[in-house]
Design a protein around this motif. Structure first.
Motif, PDB file in Angstrom:
ATOM      1  N   VAL A 223      -7.350 -38.058  25.789  1.00  0.00           N
ATOM      2  CA  VAL A 223      -8.533 -38.327  24.963  1.00  0.00           C
ATOM      3  C   VAL A 223      -8.720 -37.221  23.943  1.00  0.00           C
ATOM      4  CG1 VAL A 223     -11.046 -38.597  24.994  1.00  0.00           C
ATOM      5  CG2 VAL A 223      -9.641 -39.673  26.770  1.00  0.00           C
ATOM      6  N   ALA A 224      -8.577 -35.964  24.384  1.00  0.00           N
ATOM      7  CA  ALA A 224      -8.757 -34.830  23.480  1.00  0.00           C
ATOM      8  C   ALA A 224      -7.710 -34.853  22.371  1.00  0.00           C
ATOM      9  CB  ALA A 224      -8.683 -33.529  24.265  1.00  0.00           C
ATOM     10  N   CYS A 225      -6.472 -35.165  22.720  1.00  0.00           N
ATOM     11  CA  CYS A 225      -5.409 -35.213  21.702  1.00  0.00           C
ATOM     12  C   CYS A 225      -5.686 -36.310  20.677  1.00  0.00           C
ATOM     13  CB  CYS A 225      -4.053 -35.442  22.369  1.00  0.00           C
ATOM     14  SG  CYS A 225      -3.436 -33.996  23.273  1.00  0.00           S
ATOM     15  N   GLU A 226      -6.192 -37.445  21.133  1.00  0.00           N
ATOM     16  CA  GLU A 226      -6.491 -38.526  20.210  1.00  0.00           C
ATOM     17  C   GLU A 226      -7.615 -38.138  19.257  1.00  0.00           C
ATOM     18  OE1 GLU A 226      -6.214 -41.952  18.140  1.00  0.00           O
ATOM     19  OE2 GLU A 226      -4.824 -41.130  19.635  1.00  0.00           O
ATOM     20  N   ARG A 227      -8.638 -37.449  19.765  1.00  0.00           N
ATOM     21  CA  ARG A 227      -9.731 -36.996  18.892  1.00  0.00           C
ATOM     22  C   ARG A 227      -9.211 -36.023  17.850  1.00  0.00           C
ATOM     23  NH1 ARG A 227     -14.349 -35.527  23.455  1.00  0.00           N
ATOM     24  NH2 ARG A 227     -14.722 -37.665  24.184  1.00  0.00           N
ATOM     25  N   LEU A 228      -8.364 -35.100  18.255  1.00  0.00           N
ATOM     26  CA  LEU A 228      -7.856 -34.123  17.300  1.00  0.00           C
ATOM     27  C   LEU A 228      -6.926 -34.776  16.285  1.00  0.00           C
ATOM     28  CD1 LEU A 228      -7.956 -30.721  17.417  1.00  0.00           C
ATOM     29  CD2 LEU A 228      -5.523 -31.203  17.258  1.00  0.00           C
ATOM     30  N   ARG A 229      -6.134 -35.737  16.733  1.00  0.00           N
ATOM     31  CA  ARG A 229      -5.215 -36.420  15.813  1.00  0.00           C
ATOM     32  C   ARG A 229      -6.005 -37.180  14.738  1.00  0.00           C
ATOM     33  NH1 ARG A 229      -2.422 -38.433  19.435  1.00  0.00           N
ATOM     34  NH2 ARG A 229      -0.700 -36.920  19.420  1.00  0.00           N
ATOM     35  N   ARG A 230      -7.092 -37.849  15.131  1.00  0.00           N
ATOM     36  CA  ARG A 230      -7.920 -38.552  14.149  1.00  0.00           C
ATOM     37  C   ARG A 230      -8.560 -37.570  13.164  1.00  0.00           C
ATOM     38  NH1 ARG A 230      -9.817 -41.790  18.608  1.00  0.00           N
ATOM     39  NH2 ARG A 230     -11.763 -40.580  18.604  1.00  0.00           N
ATOM     40  N   TRP A 231      -8.948 -36.411  13.668  1.00  0.00           N
ATOM     41  CA  TRP A 231      -9.545 -35.395  12.800  1.00  0.00           C
ATOM     42  C   TRP A 231      -8.540 -34.908  11.755  1.00  0.00           C
ATOM     43  CZ3 TRP A 231      -9.075 -29.681  13.712  1.00  0.00           C
ATOM     44  CH2 TRP A 231      -9.848 -28.952  12.806  1.00  0.00           C
ATOM     45  N   LEU A 232      -7.303 -34.648  12.173  1.00  0.00           N
ATOM     46  CA  LEU A 232      -6.276 -34.209  11.223  1.00  0.00           C
ATOM     47  C   LEU A 232      -6.021 -35.280  10.170  1.00  0.00           C
ATOM     48  CD1 LEU A 232      -3.674 -32.509  13.609  1.00  0.00           C
ATOM     49  CD2 LEU A 232      -5.445 -31.410  12.224  1.00  0.00           C
ATOM     50  N   GLY A 279       5.279 -30.373   9.857  1.00  0.00           N
ATOM     51  CA  GLY A 279       3.859 -30.097   9.669  1.00  0.00           C
ATOM     52  C   GLY A 279       3.031 -31.357   9.592  1.00  0.00           C
ATOM     53  N   ALA A 280       1.728 -31.151   9.385  1.00  0.00           N
ATOM     54  CA  ALA A 280       0.768 -32.260   9.266  1.00  0.00           C
ATOM     55  C   ALA A 280       0.851 -33.208  10.457  1.00  0.00           C
ATOM     56  CB  ALA A 280       0.979 -33.020   7.963  1.00  0.00           C
ATOM     57  N   ARG A 281       0.888 -32.625  11.646  1.00  0.00           N
ATOM     58  CA  ARG A 281       0.981 -33.444  12.845  1.00  0.00           C
ATOM     59  C   ARG A 281       0.496 -32.633  14.066  1.00  0.00           C
ATOM     60  NH1 ARG A 281       6.869 -35.074  12.698  1.00  0.00           N
ATOM     61  NH2 ARG A 281       6.490 -34.726  10.496  1.00  0.00           N
ATOM     62  N   LEU A 282       0.323 -33.340  15.163  1.00  0.00           N
ATOM     63  CA  LEU A 282      -0.082 -32.721  16.428  1.00  0.00           C
ATOM     64  C   LEU A 282       1.014 -32.893  17.447  1.00  0.00           C
ATOM     65  CD1 LEU A 282      -2.135 -31.561  18.523  1.00  0.00           C
ATOM     66  CD2 LEU A 282      -2.925 -33.924  18.845  1.00  0.00           C
ATOM     67  N   CYS A 283       1.386 -31.783  18.086  1.00  0.00           N
ATOM     68  CA  CYS A 283       2.284 -31.828  19.218  1.00  0.00           C
ATOM     69  C   CYS A 283       1.549 -31.256  20.422  1.00  0.00           C
ATOM     70  CB  CYS A 283       3.550 -30.999  18.948  1.00  0.00           C
ATOM     71  SG  CYS A 283       4.684 -31.752  17.773  1.00  0.00           S
ATOM     72  N   CYS A 284       1.709 -31.899  21.570  1.00  0.00           N
ATOM     73  CA  CYS A 284       1.051 -31.423  22.769  1.00  0.00           C
ATOM     74  C   CYS A 284       2.076 -30.949  23.777  1.00  0.00           C
ATOM     75  CB  CYS A 284       0.191 -32.534  23.383  1.00  0.00           C
ATOM     76  SG  CYS A 284      -1.280 -32.912  22.388  1.00  0.00           S
ATOM     77  N   ASP A 285       1.704 -29.971  24.556  1.00  0.00           N
ATOM     78  CA  ASP A 285       2.588 -29.424  25.559  1.00  0.00           C
ATOM     79  C   ASP A 285       3.008 -30.530  26.509  1.00  0.00           C
ATOM     80  OD1 ASP A 285       3.771 -27.141  27.019  1.00  0.00           O
ATOM     81  OD2 ASP A 285       2.368 -27.752  28.588  1.00  0.00           O
ATOM     82  N   GLY A 286       4.314 -30.658  26.704  1.00  0.00           N
ATOM     83  CA  GLY A 286       4.851 -31.695  27.587  1.00  0.00           C
ATOM     84  C   GLY A 286       5.332 -32.917  26.850  1.00  0.00           C
ATOM     85  N   ASP A 287       5.010 -33.022  25.507  1.00  0.00           N
ATOM     86  CA  ASP A 287       5.500 -34.167  24.746  1.00  0.00           C
ATOM     87  C   ASP A 287       7.014 -34.108  24.641  1.00  0.00           C
ATOM     88  OD1 ASP A 287       2.945 -34.938  24.429  1.00  0.00           O
ATOM     89  OD2 ASP A 287       2.757 -34.296  22.345  1.00  0.00           O
TER      90      ASP A 287
END
Length: 287
Positions: A223-232, A279-287
């Motif tokens: 959920v947190a990753c999705e919120r941050l991805r939408r923000w970016l 750049g211009a993206r989100l990567c999460c630990d474990g992806d």
């Protein structure tokens, strides 16, 4: 306090007058008792000398005890003031001393109330200034470290999820080169303001340094990753007078008992993977 309030009606502006009245009454009780005794028993006789001495001595002792007890009670406001000062020094607990009028003690208690509340407000402002970034009003690095420790403590004690994100702007230097550093500063301020629009109570954003920011989100990691991805995506899609922002971000979920430096390291490593991937993206630990 009842004795003090009673004397305050007679001597509203002088604590000294209160003390003197108590001492006066205490010292004159023996004489008053002696006079009353002589008035009711007739003239003084030699054979009653020891009786007179005993009565005067007993009355003096009683009067002294009464005066000491009254003085002790009259000093109650001063004891409360001393306790309030010690409580604030030891526990930072603000006092709520009673308003006892306009004499010396009343002014002293009001001054303690007013001054300690003022000092406490000043200390709170100082703490905030020490922990905030002066440009963006987000937490500075020290503030981030303290807030992260508190967030981890709450997440562990309440068994709630916590995600940490490291965000680094990709195009701040081109913005500074093309529009000037003043515009670049405005961009940083806008980034913080936009983040606060979606952060929930208990979440926070801090400026780790330069154009790197740290966000803590108390939510499940997905959920947190999705919120941050939408923000970016929202920042990158800015149109009109707002300059689009591009940022690389990395996220990591907190593991109960984990060293917070390791949590930051995992989020920071994920951010660099996002940057190296274009750049211009989100990567999460474990992806």
């Amino acid at each position: 306090m009842r004795l003090y309030r009673g004397l305050a009606r007679v001597f509203p502006r002088s604590f000294s007058a209160k003390l003197m009245s108590v001492v006066f009454v205490g010292l004159h009780v023996p004489l008053l008792v002696l006079l009353l005794w002589m008035a009711f028993t007739g003239h003084y006789r030699r054979d009653t000398m020891w009786t007179v001495v005993g009565v005067v001595l007993a009355a003096t002792l009683v009067g002294t005890a009464m005066a000491m007890m009254a003085l002790y009670r009259l000093m109650a406001p001063l004891r409360q003031a001393a306790d309030a000062l010690e409580a604030y020094y030891d526990e930072q607990r603000l006092p709520h001393l009673p308003d006892l009028g306009h004499d010396e003690i009343g002014r002293l208690l009001r001054s303690i109330n007013r001054n300690l509340h003022g000092v406490d407000a000043g200390l709170r402002d100082l703490r905030r200034s020490v922990l905030l970034d002066p440009l963006t009003q987000a937490l500075n690095r020290r503030g981030c470290e303290q807030a992260l420790a508190e967030s981890a403590r709450q997440a562990q004690s309440r068994r709630q999820p916590l995600s940490l994100f490291v965000v680094d702007l990709d195009n701040l230097k081109p913005i500074n080169d093309a529009h000037g550093h003043l515009v670049g500063d405005q961009v940083l301020v806008r980034l913080v303001e936009s983040a606060r629009q979606w952060l929930q109570p208990g979440d926070w954003i801090g400026r780790w340094g330069g154009d790197e920011f740290v966000l803590a989100v108390h939510a499940g990691h997905e959920v947190a990753c999705e919120r941050l991805r939408r923000w970016l995506q929202t920042m990158e899609g800015s149109v009109g007078e707002e300059i689009p922002l591009k940022a690389s971000a990395g996220g990591a979920g907190y593991r109960p008992g984990e060293d917070l430096r390791e949590l930051y390291r995992r989020a920071d490593a994920a951010m660099y993977r996002a940057k190296y991937a274009g750049g211009a993206r989100l990567c999460c630990d474990g992806d």
